[in-house]
Design an enzyme around this catalytic site. Structure first.
Site, short mmCIF file in Angstrom:
data_model
loop_
_atom_site.label_atom_id
_atom_site.label_comp_id
_atom_site.label_asym_id
_atom_site.label_seq_id
_atom_site.Cartn_x
_atom_site.Cartn_y
_atom_site.Cartn_z
N ASP A 31 0.86 -1.19 0.00
CA ASP A 31 0.00 0.00 0.00
C ASP A 31 0.90 1.24 0.00
O ASP A 31 1.92 1.25 0.70
CB ASP A 31 -0.89 0.00 1.25
CG ASP A 31 -2.13 0.87 1.09
OD1 ASP A 31 -3.25 0.33 1.16
OD2 ASP A 31 -1.97 2.11 0.89
N ASN A 32 0.52 2.26 -0.77
CA ASN A 32 1.36 3.47 -0.76
C ASN A 32 0.95 4.43 0.37
O ASN A 32 1.57 5.48 0.55
CB ASN A 32 1.35 4.18 -2.12
CG ASN A 32 -0.04 4.65 -2.53
OD1 ASN A 32 -0.96 4.66 -1.73
ND2 ASN A 32 -0.17 5.07 -3.78
N GLY A 36 -4.72 5.01 2.33
CA GLY A 36 -4.83 3.94 3.33
C GLY A 36 -4.18 4.34 4.65
O GLY A 36 -3.54 5.39 4.75
N ASN A 92 -3.31 6.63 -12.27
CA ASN A 92 -3.12 5.79 -11.09
C ASN A 92 -3.87 4.46 -11.19
O ASN A 92 -3.30 3.39 -10.98
CB ASN A 92 -3.60 6.54 -9.84
CG ASN A 92 -3.32 5.76 -8.57
OD1 ASN A 92 -2.16 5.58 -8.19
ND2 ASN A 92 -4.36 5.28 -7.94
N TYR A 141 -13.82 7.77 -12.88
CA TYR A 141 -13.56 6.67 -11.93
C TYR A 141 -14.10 5.35 -12.51
O TYR A 141 -13.38 4.35 -12.61
CB TYR A 141 -14.19 6.97 -10.57
CG TYR A 141 -14.23 5.77 -9.67
CD1 TYR A 141 -13.06 5.15 -9.26
CD2 TYR A 141 -15.45 5.24 -9.24
CE1 TYR A 141 -13.09 4.03 -8.46
CE2 TYR A 141 -15.49 4.12 -8.44
CZ TYR A 141 -14.31 3.51 -8.05
OH TYR A 141 -14.35 2.39 -7.26
N ARG A 282 -26.36 15.94 -6.20
CA ARG A 282 -24.93 15.85 -6.50
C ARG A 282 -24.80 15.42 -7.97
O ARG A 282 -25.49 14.48 -8.39
CB ARG A 282 -24.31 14.80 -5.58
CG ARG A 282 -22.81 14.71 -5.64
CD ARG A 282 -22.27 13.81 -4.55
NE ARG A 282 -22.60 12.41 -4.79
CZ ARG A 282 -22.19 11.41 -4.02
NH1 ARG A 282 -21.47 11.66 -2.94
NH2 ARG A 282 -22.51 10.17 -4.29
N1 UDP Z 1 -25.39 11.33 -0.18
C1 UDP Z 1 -26.08 12.34 0.46
N2 UDP Z 1 -25.40 13.12 1.35
C2 UDP Z 1 -24.07 12.97 1.61
C3 UDP Z 1 -23.37 11.93 0.95
C4 UDP Z 1 -24.06 11.12 0.06
O1 UDP Z 1 -27.29 12.52 0.27
O2 UDP Z 1 -23.51 13.74 2.39
C5 UDP Z 1 -26.12 10.44 -1.10
C6 UDP Z 1 -25.54 10.37 -2.50
O3 UDP Z 1 -26.10 11.38 -3.31
C7 UDP Z 1 -25.95 8.96 -2.93
C8 UDP Z 1 -25.97 8.16 -1.62
O4 UDP Z 1 -26.03 9.13 -0.58
O5 UDP Z 1 -27.27 8.97 -3.43
C9 UDP Z 1 -24.73 7.33 -1.41
O6 UDP Z 1 -23.59 8.15 -1.62
P1 UDP Z 1 -22.11 7.70 -1.27
O7 UDP Z 1 -21.19 8.86 -1.58
O8 UDP Z 1 -22.07 7.15 0.11
O9 UDP Z 1 -21.83 6.49 -2.25
P2 UDP Z 1 -21.93 6.39 -3.87
O10 UDP Z 1 -23.35 5.95 -4.16
O11 UDP Z 1 -21.59 7.72 -4.45
O12 UDP Z 1 -20.95 5.33 -4.20
#
Ligand code: UDP
Length: 329
Positions: A31-32, A36, A92, A141, A282
């Site tokens: 692990d770098n 982590g 990466n 990603y 988001r």
């Molecule tokens: N989410 C949220 N508030 C936060 C972080 C995440 O409402 O502060 C929502 C996000 O929009 C998604 C869900 O929770 O619908 C899960 O997000 P998370 O980032 O945990 O995992 P992801 O689904 O992006 O892998």
């Protein structure tokens, strides 16, 4: 049997290291430590600190140990950051695993379990999502992980390296011992953020959007306990080696929970009236992501042991309340 776990100091990696050790595998961790934590690595496993893109580093690990198989968790994994810094993610996530595969080949290692993601699907065509559904990532990603999946396919064809690709949905929870758990800096995942709000480390949790086409308007995700994920890695590795055959599996619970349901469950588990506020959506969030995990259940007999949100959140709460600063004591 000796297993090299790359990214074994991360969240899912460290839980898998424990699972392997508990089942009497010998484990070496590389692990770098960029994301982590040294403290997450079980003392029974030697830790090599270095980067997968550093071939000299990998030669040292593969020379000092006769490795039978590799489990590769090492990657950057923040969707939002990947949109802003795609170079960082492609360089990466693809570069590291490509270098690892090159060295595996040179040192005669023929088996790899690779961490992939639900983000390879993008906006799903069907719910629940099947492994055979279209992959069309909506962020770098997911694309970096899909690119490695394709590399693995061709390395199998050409060089006979056999793989298990595991596409995770939303990893949650912490080890039942309470010694390791989730610790990202900065934190962006829902459950740790809710629990930080419960601890008063944040004023509130923002619910990102309540106008999605779902029952309560918030996004639905498939949460899967990290120990169940770890178990799936061990089973997948064993079967891939036993059958000398590559495979790809979804890993989820097959059940979806909305953001609002997760907040409610966390209030019940903690007994704290965690403050929540509706905030804007988001970017890049699909409204619903639910896995079909029928394939791994049928082929490997894998069964998640944690079904309810309460059970998953309880283990996470046990970790967060006893380690409010994560691995930094
Ligand atoms: N989410 C949220 N508030 C936060 C972080 C995440 O409402 O502060 C929502 C996000 O929009 C998604 C869900 O929770 O619908 C899960 O997000 P998370 O980032 O945990 O995992 P992801 O689904 O992006 O892998």
């Amino acid at each position: 049997m000796k297993i090299l776990v790359c990214g074994g100091a991360g969240y899912i990696g460290s839980h898998t290291v424990k699972e392997l050790l508990d089942r009497n595998y010998e484990v070496i961790v590389a692990d770098n430590l960029v994301t982590g934590h040294k403290g997450a690595v079980d003392k029974r496993a030697p830790l090599y600190v270095g980067d997968l893109k550093d071939e000299t580093f990998l030669d040292k690990v593969f020379t000092e140990h006769t490795i039978d198989a590799v489990i590769d968790f090492a990657a950057y994994s923040l969707v939002g950051e990947s949109v802003i810094e795609p170079y960082k993610y492609f360089e990466n996530n693809i570069g590291g695993t490509l270098s690892l595969l090159k060295k595996m080949r040179e040192h005669g290692v023929k088996y790899i379990v690779f961490s992939s993601t639900a983000a390879t699907y993008g906006e799903p065509e069907n719910i629940p999502i099947l492994e055979s559904d279209r992959t069309n990532p909506t962020n770098p990603y997911g694309d970096s992980k899909l690119a490695v999946e394709k590399i693995l396919h061709w390395f199998d064809e050409a060089y006979g390296i056999k793989y298990a690709v595991l596409r995770y949905f939303n990893a949650a929870g912490a080890h039942h011992s309470g010694t390791i758990g989730e610790d990202h800096k900065p934190e962006s995942h829902l459950i740790p953020i809710i629990l930080q709000a419960a601890l008063g480390q944040r004023s509130h949790v923002g619910i990102f959007g309540d106008d999605y086409p779902t029952e309560d308007g918030s996004c639905i995700r498939d949460y899967i306990h990290v120990t169940d994920l770890a178990d799936a890695h061990v089973l997948s590795l064993e079967k891939t080696m036993e059958e000398n055959k590559s495979r790809t599996y979804n890993l989820g619970n097959g059940k979806g929970f909305s953001v609002k349901q997760v907040v409610e469950a966390a209030r019940r588990v903690t007994g704290i009236d965690i403050p929540a506020k509706i905030e804007p959506r988001r970017a890049g969030d699909p409204s619903v992501l639910i896995a079909s995990s029928d394939k791994i259940i049928k082929e490997l007999g894998w069964q998640p042991k944690y079904y309810t949100l309460e059970e998953m959140i309880s283990t996470a709460w046990n970790w967060h309340k006893n380690h409010p600063n994560g691995f930094e004591e």
